[in-house]
Design an enzyme around this catalytic site. Structure first.
Site, PDB file in Angstrom:
ATOM      1  N   SER A   1      -9.253   8.271  20.763  1.00  0.00           N
ATOM      2  CA  SER A   1      -8.789   7.525  21.914  1.00  0.00           C
ATOM      3  C   SER A   1      -8.858   8.340  23.206  1.00  0.00           C
ATOM      4  O   SER A   1      -9.923   8.576  23.739  1.00  0.00           O
ATOM      5  CB  SER A   1      -7.371   7.012  21.634  1.00  0.00           C
ATOM      6  OG  SER A   1      -7.127   5.833  22.331  1.00  0.00           O
TER       7      SER A   1
ATOM      8  N   ASP B   1     -20.933  13.248  29.471  1.00  0.00           N
ATOM      9  CA  ASP B   1     -21.831  12.453  30.306  1.00  0.00           C
ATOM     10  C   ASP B   1     -22.149  13.141  31.626  1.00  0.00           C
ATOM     11  O   ASP B   1     -23.248  12.997  32.173  1.00  0.00           O
ATOM     12  CB  ASP B   1     -21.229  11.074  30.573  1.00  0.00           C
ATOM     13  CG  ASP B   1     -21.393  10.128  29.390  1.00  0.00           C
ATOM     14  OD1 ASP B   1     -21.939  10.569  28.361  1.00  0.00           O
ATOM     15  OD2 ASP B   1     -20.968   8.969  29.493  1.00  0.00           O
TER      16      ASP B   1
ATOM     17  N   LYS C   1     -12.031   5.444  18.408  1.00  0.00           N
ATOM     18  CA  LYS C   1     -11.050   4.457  18.863  1.00  0.00           C
ATOM     19  C   LYS C   1     -11.331   4.137  20.322  1.00  0.00           C
ATOM     20  O   LYS C   1     -10.970   4.886  21.218  1.00  0.00           O
ATOM     21  CB  LYS C   1      -9.632   5.024  18.692  1.00  0.00           C
ATOM     22  CG  LYS C   1      -8.542   4.166  19.327  1.00  0.00           C
ATOM     23  CD  LYS C   1      -8.415   2.839  18.618  1.00  0.00           C
ATOM     24  CE  LYS C   1      -7.297   2.015  19.243  1.00  0.00           C
ATOM     25  NZ  LYS C   1      -7.588   1.636  20.628  1.00  0.00           N
TER      26      LYS C   1
END
Length: 436
Positions: free
Chosen positions: A300, A311, A325
């Site tokens: 999560s 990224d 998650k």
């Protein structure tokens, strides 16, 4: 940090035996009542079933219990993270991110009707007893877990401090179920821990994202730099077995290492479920190399941080594929002190990746290994210095070096192999950066 425009507190939660286990927006949500025509025929069928149960069930059943069970069934049938929260469960959710709560210290979810351990929280009874991420709990003392709701299982695991509960778990690689006794305690989660591994190289471990985690991170980095005497050459951000927590804590941690750009965004059916969080100027490490350690227990909020740093090419992600998650739960308080936890959106990394059921793939994969030291045969450690008449090193005074007689501690490679590998990688990145 960038202010949140949405009312309330956004959380990435997990059921921590006192906290919760998914991403949630805690606050009132407005919905357009009557926007769709009610399914009259299905509602008639629902009413008929309720009447049949009340009239023909083998025992009398209380109307309140019957309707609460119906509500639970509606929500439990949607996905593993949507659920009905009675007053007790709602109170626990609201206090669960304070950093102190009662229980065993494990983040759990439901899988195929059993309780699955997402991650044990560091320095808690569950972790000390040997509970591991991925364990499937099939029995609580003498009570089978099959057929229980997640909230019912949580209630059984909760209890007074210093009382014991026996967890029967199925673990991959074990032929038979294991019985593990865990003694309940008040769980006080220290979300940020830090240490200087070697001069210039710091290690920060975040066990759970709380409202004050970002502030604690800044304090930890300041202490590391003070101990080092100068800015750090590199940092290991350790998110292993971190099951999530408060979303704004995760966003601010990612922001601490990013100068600009998107950190995470969410998308759902309604306008208020679509949000975007941006980084603000300033890098706490001033561009120094960063290695992020993750494993299957990183879930999560941890995946938000890892995904954003990956990224933006700000850090090297190292370890195992994360939990996966990636859904957003909204906590909708009801008028009687209860609430509905409803999945309302998915979250995405800056490049548009959905982590749901996929997780974050590390840039460098590490197997879960434990190393042991190989002792060389006695008397066979021959070097140049053992040869008769060897030349003396002109830079030394000719005195032999001694260990000082203290007991040798286990090496980092033996005590924490992934951390050892991360440190080696960090040193390599630092050398490359210095040469460029």
């Amino acid at each position: 940090m960038k202010a949140f425009t949405r009312q309330g507190l956004v959380m990435v939660l997990g059921v921590v035996l006192g906290a919760s286990l998914s991403m949630a927006h805690y606050g009132w949500a407005e919905r357009n009542a009557g926007s769709e025509q009610l399914p009259i025929d299905e509602l008639r069928l629902f009413t008929e079933v309720l009447e049949r149960v009340k009239q023909d069930y083998v025992e009398p059943i209380d109307d309140k219990k019957l309707l609460e069970n119906a509500i639970r069934g509606i929500l439990n049938g949607l996905d593993p993270h949507s659920s009905y929260l009675d007053q007790e469960a709602f109170d626990e959710l609201q206090t669960g991110t304070s950093g102190e709560f009662g229980g065993l210290g494990i983040e759990i979810d439901m899988e195929d009707g059993f309780v699955k351990v997402v991650a044990p929280i560091e320095d808690t009874p569950a972790a000390r007893a040997g509970i591991k991420a991925g364990d499937l709990i099939i029995r609580l003392d003498d009570t089978p877990v099959k057929g229980l709701s997640l909230n019912e299982a949580v209630k059984l695991m909760r209890g007074k401090p210093n009382t014991a509960i026996v967890l029967t778990v199925v673990r991959e690689g074990e032929e038979k179920p294991l019985k593990i006794t865990v003694v309940r305690d008040i769980i006080q989660v220290k979300s940020v821990k830090s240490q200087l591994l070697e001069p210039g190289f710091g290690h920060v471990r975040i066990t759970q994202f709380q409202a004050r985690t970002s502030r604690n991170l800044q304090e930890a980095l300041s202490q590391l730099q003070q101990s080092n005497g100068e800015p750090l050459k590199g940092l290991i951000l350790d998110l292993r077995n971190n099951p999530g927590g408060v979303l704004n804590g995760a966003v601010e941690v990612a922001d601490a290492f990013l100068d600009k750009g998107q950190i995470v965004y969410t998308q759902g059916r309604t306008e208020d479920s679509r949000q975007s969080f941006q980084a603000t100027p300033g890098d706490a490490l001033q561009g120094a190399p960063l290695v992020v350690l993750v494993n299957s227990g990183s879930a999560s909020a941890s995946e938000i941080v890892a995904g954003a740093l990956q990224d933006h090419h700000r850090g090297i992600i190292m370890g195992e594929r994360t939990f996966g998650k990636g859904s957003v739960q909204t906590i909708l308080p009801l008028q009687n002190g209860t609430a509905v936890k409803l999945t309302t959106a998915r979250y995405y990394t800056p490049s548009g990746r959905s982590i749901q059921a996929e997780g974050i793939e590390p840039d460098i994969k590490l197997e879960s290994l434990k190393l042991s030291k190989v002792e060389p045969p006695s008397g066979n450690e021959w070097r140049e210095a053992n040869l008769a008449g060897h030349l003396r090193n002109d830079a030394s005074n000719g005195e032999a070096k001694t260990s000082g007689g203290s007991e040798e501690k286990p090496s980092l490679a033996q005590s924490d192999y992934p951390l050892y590998e991360a440190l080696n990688l960090l040193k390599g990145l630092t050398l490359m950066q210095a040469r460029n």
